[in-house]
Structures are given as C-alpha cells and as structure tokens.
Write a protein that holds these residues in place. Structure first.
Motif, PDB file in Angstrom:
ATOM      1  N   VAL A   1       0.841  -1.205   0.000  1.00 30.67           N
ATOM      2  CA  VAL A   1       0.000   0.000   0.000  1.00 30.67           C
ATOM      3  C   VAL A   1       0.871   1.249   0.000  1.00 30.67           C
ATOM      4  O   VAL A   1       0.581   2.239  -0.690  1.00 30.67           O
ATOM      5  N   PHE A   2       1.952   1.216   0.761  1.00 30.85           N
ATOM      6  CA  PHE A   2       2.864   2.361   0.805  1.00 30.85           C
ATOM      7  C   PHE A   2       3.450   2.661  -0.580  1.00 30.85           C
ATOM      8  O   PHE A   2       3.470   3.823  -1.029  1.00 30.85           O
ATOM      9  N   LEU A   3       3.942   1.628  -1.268  1.00 31.71           N
ATOM     10  CA  LEU A   3       4.513   1.840  -2.601  1.00 31.71           C
ATOM     11  C   LEU A   3       3.465   2.285  -3.597  1.00 31.71           C
ATOM     12  O   LEU A   3       3.733   3.130  -4.480  1.00 31.71           O
TER      13      LEU A   3
ATOM     14  N   LEU B   1      13.900  -2.992   1.002  1.00 30.69           N
ATOM     15  CA  LEU B   1      14.761  -2.409  -0.033  1.00 30.69           C
ATOM     16  C   LEU B   1      13.937  -1.619  -1.042  1.00 30.69           C
ATOM     17  O   LEU B   1      14.369  -0.556  -1.525  1.00 30.69           O
ATOM     18  N   ALA B   2      12.736  -2.132  -1.354  1.00 33.47           N
ATOM     19  CA  ALA B   2      11.860  -1.394  -2.274  1.00 33.47           C
ATOM     20  C   ALA B   2      11.483  -0.039  -1.688  1.00 33.47           C
ATOM     21  O   ALA B   2      11.483   0.991  -2.393  1.00 33.47           O
ATOM     22  N   VAL B   3      11.164  -0.010  -0.402  1.00 33.78           N
ATOM     23  CA  VAL B   3      10.853   1.268   0.246  1.00 33.78           C
ATOM     24  C   VAL B   3      12.066   2.175   0.231  1.00 33.78           C
ATOM     25  O   VAL B   3      11.964   3.390  -0.021  1.00 33.78           O
ATOM     26  N   PHE B   4      13.231   1.623   0.488  1.00 32.65           N
ATOM     27  CA  PHE B   4      14.454   2.402   0.552  1.00 32.65           C
ATOM     28  C   PHE B   4      14.820   2.997  -0.808  1.00 32.65           C
ATOM     29  O   PHE B   4      15.491   4.039  -0.886  1.00 32.65           O
ATOM     30  N   VAL B   5      14.366   2.377  -1.898  1.00 31.52           N
ATOM     31  CA  VAL B   5      14.663   2.884  -3.245  1.00 31.52           C
ATOM     32  C   VAL B   5      13.584   3.851  -3.713  1.00 31.52           C
ATOM     33  O   VAL B   5      13.876   4.939  -4.242  1.00 31.52           O
ATOM     34  N   VAL B   6      12.310   3.490  -3.546  1.00 30.82           N
ATOM     35  CA  VAL B   6      11.209   4.284  -4.101  1.00 30.82           C
ATOM     36  C   VAL B   6      11.039   5.593  -3.344  1.00 30.82           C
ATOM     37  O   VAL B   6      10.865   6.663  -3.960  1.00 30.82           O
ATOM     38  N   ALA B   7      11.061   5.557  -2.019  1.00 34.55           N
ATOM     39  CA  ALA B   7      10.769   6.758  -1.241  1.00 34.55           C
ATOM     40  C   ALA B   7      11.763   7.888  -1.507  1.00 34.55           C
ATOM     41  O   ALA B   7      11.348   9.034  -1.749  1.00 34.55           O
TER      42      ALA B   7
END
Length: 424
Positions: free
Chosen positions: A103-105, A144-150
């Motif tokens: 949901v965040f992404l 890692l996805a959060v760390f890249v997208v945000a």
C-alpha cells in the motif's frame, strides 16, 4: 554502595515494585486477550493519523504530490489499508509487512503521502519482535523497495541522501526496538524458568534435609525406647517373682513400670511421625545427655574458643529424650560457632530449667576475621528446629547485639496428655 546494592535498592523500591507488578499484570492480560490489545492499537493509530491526514490535503509547492484530488473516502480507504493489517501483526507478521509496504509503494507511486505510513515502521517492529528468526531475511526485499522508491519520489522535497538517512534511521530504530523487546522477553522467560527450578530444588533439598534428620532422630530414639521396654520387661519378671515372697517389692516394681511406660509412650507419640524401617544396625553406644555437655565443651575449648558453661535448675532428672535433643542442639550450635566465628572467640552456653520450660542459649562474641554467617537456613538449623519441635519447642538464630551470633532454643517439659487403657 556498590552497583549491585544500588540495583537491589532500586528494584526493591515501592514505586519500582508497583511498576513491575503493573507490567506483569499487563502482560498477563495481554496473553489472555491478545485480540483486545491488537484492536486497541489499530484504533489508536487510525485515530491519530486520520484526522491529521484529512485536515491537510493542500498541495505542497513545487512537488509532484497532490492531495486535493482525493476524497475523504479515498483517504480513509488508504489509511485502512495501511493500519488494519496490523491487527494480525503478531499472528502473521511477515504477510502484514508485505501488505503495508505494498500500500505504501502504491500511494507513493500515485504521488500520495499519508501520516498513516508510520504503519510500515510498526510492521517492521512486529516482524522482528514476533517473526521466526529463520524467516526474517524475507523482510529484506520489501524494505529495499521502500528504501529505493521513497527517496526517488521525495527528491523534489529533500535530497536523496537526507531521505535515505531518515528512512534508514527510522527502520533501524524500529528493528532495534523489536530485537530489544524480543531478547528481553526471552531473558525474562529464562529467568522465570530458572526461578521455578531453583524453588523446586530448594524445596527438595529442604525435604531431603528434614527426612535425613528425622531418620537420624528415629535411630537415636530407638535405643531409648528399646532400653525402656527392656527395663519394663525386667521389672515385670522381677515383680512376678517377688509377688509371693515380698509383696512390697512387687508394688515398687509396678510403680517403676508405670513411670517407665509413660515416658516410653510419650517418646513413641513424639516419634510416631518420623519412625521408619531401618536397614542398618542400631548403635550400641549409649546416647549422650546433658551430663556429656561438659565433655563437649572441653573438646570445643581444645579447638581454640573459650567456652563459658553454666546451668541452673535440676537438669539430671530430665527425660532422656529431652537430654538427647538438648545435647544435639548445643552440639550443632557450638559446631557452627567454631565454623563461622573461628577459634578466637568466646562462647557463652547457658542451660536453665524454669518451671515447664528448658531454655538453651549459645552466644559467641564473633571474630574480626570470621566469614559472614549465611542468611539462608542450612541443614544444621533445620535439624535443630526438628529436634525442638519433637518437644513442642522453638529455635531461633540471629545476630547478637555485640556483633556475634546467638542461638536460642526453648523446649516444653510438660508431659504429653495420656488417658488410661490401651492407646488408640
């Protein structure tokens, strides 16, 4: 004051004790009502973030993020999608993390920022706190996805390095908190288990010590009772022989039989709870009594301590069982004095008969180089109390006012009540 003493004082403080008790009750309630605690967490998070997100939907200047096109229903749906999965955070922490991160992404990709995104940190904490250790590495891909997208999406608002540092710091703090709580819970569980095992072992040691002491008392009383019965049999045979030739001697024999029988019956009643079958041969040596205490004091004096022995009252006419118990209590007290106070001490030993009470006092002056007396009850003190209890007495051992140690014992000399006829 040492650090250990300070820690003990802090833990024993009434406020700290109440806090520990409240925490223990809260953990017990949480264990019995997990659904209630999880529901409360979801409601609190939803209440904290929903109002703030609904009241701040303006478009930040020079950013691709736009809240103005979102309706109240859409904001509430996004918040629910972030917060509601936390209800299952303890039962299935890893799927909850994947759901909140998805949901965040999704919202970040759509250019939406919500304060309810803090649910991702709660999910990270829950994975570390409640997830299986072997499956924790499955949490790395979504993080890692959060760390890249945000950082990429927030680049118009702040530098990539600042955003990356903030996300890494917040995620590390959530994970560290989860690890700390998990390790602390494991330590408390180990300590509780160890405390239970130590309590069981302590009770077992006490029961074994009591059983061993009672067995020894039973062996010692065997000779006294056997002697009394032998005297009764001898007097009865002699009285029967003298009945025809000297009737007055027969009457005296019957009186002696009655006195001896009553004493033996009192000993039997006292020992009824501790007598058991013995496989070893009884000792043929006479049991020690109060007359042997003087010789005991001489042996203690030969080891170094100065022993001052005084007695008041008629001690020689006491029951043999009382004398034996008195001798053993004095022997154990003097032995402990020699062991803990050392050879350079003065011991005051006093025996006194006051009506129906026999009082024993053993007090030493202590020694500057002596080892501190242990605070727990050893087998010796348990044995002394067992012997005194056979005669309705008590034993206390505590520090004396002059810095030494004292043992006080009191035995009841009142005969046990008996009735005529056969005993029940």
């Amino acid at each position: 004051m040492s650090h250990e003493d300070g820690a003990v004082a802090l833990i024993s403080h009434p406020v700290a004790a109440r806090l520990f008790q409240a925490g223990r009750r809260l953990r017990q309630w949480d264990t019995a009502h997990r659904w209630a605690w999880d529901t409360a967490l979801v409601l609190v998070l939803f209440g904290l973030f929903s109002g703030a997100d609904l009241s701040h939907q303006e478009r930040p200047p020079d950013t691709p993020f736009d809240f103005s096109h979102l309706s109240v229903r859409q904001v509430l749906l996004l918040q629910a999608a972030l917060v509601l999965p936390l209800w299952w955070r303890r039962r299935t922490p890893l799927p909850v993390l994947y759901a909140t991160v998805a949901v965040f992404l999704l919202q970040f990709s759509a250019g939406i920022i919500l304060r309810a995104d803090a649910a991702v940190l709660v999910a990270v904490y829950s994975v570390v706190r409640h997830g299986r250790i072997r499956r924790l590495w499955w949490a790395i891909p979504p993080l890692l996805a959060v760390f890249v997208v945000a950082p990429v999406r927030l680049a118009p608002l702040a530098s990539v390095w600042d955003v990356s540092f903030f996300i890494a710091t917040a995620g590390t703090a959530a994970a560290a908190l989860g690890f700390a709580v998990r390790v602390r819970g494991a330590q408390l569980a180990v300590l509780r288990d160890r405390a239970v095992r130590l309590e069981i072992e302590r009770d077992q040691r006490s029961r074994l010590a009591i059983a061993a002491e009672r067995s020894r008392v039973a062996r010692e009383m065997h000779d006294i009772i056997g002697h009394s019965l032998s005297v009764i049999v001898t007097l009865a045979d002699g009285g029967a022989y003298a009945a025809e030739t000297a009737p007055h001697r027969s009457k005296e024999a019957l009186g002696l039989i009655g006195d001896t029988g009553r004493r033996s019956l009192a000993d039997l009643r006292r020992m009824l709870g501790v007598l058991r079958e013995q496989t070893d041969e009884p000792s043929l040596q006479p049991q020690p009594g109060i007359a042997d205490i003087s010789l005991l004091c001489e042996r203690i004096r030969a080891a170094g301590p100065a022993v001052e022995y005084r007695s008041t009252g008629d001690l020689s006419t006491l029951d043999p069982g009382v004398q034996l118990a008195t001798y053993r209590i004095v022997q154990e007290a003097l032995t402990n004095t020699l062991k803990h106070a050392g050879p350079h001490t003065t011991v005051q030993l006093a025996l006194s008969v006051d009506g129906s009470k026999l009082r024993i006092l053993v007090r030493d002056s202590g020694s500057p180089g002596a080892v501190t007396r242990p605070s727990h009850e050893g087998h010796g003190l348990i044995g002394m109390r067992e012997r005194a209890a056979l005669y309705g007495g008590t034993v206390t051992a505590d520090p004396a006012s002059d810095g030494g140690w004292q043992v006080r014992a009191e035995l009841d000399l009142t005969p046990l009540p008996h009735s005529g006829g056969n005993p029940a």
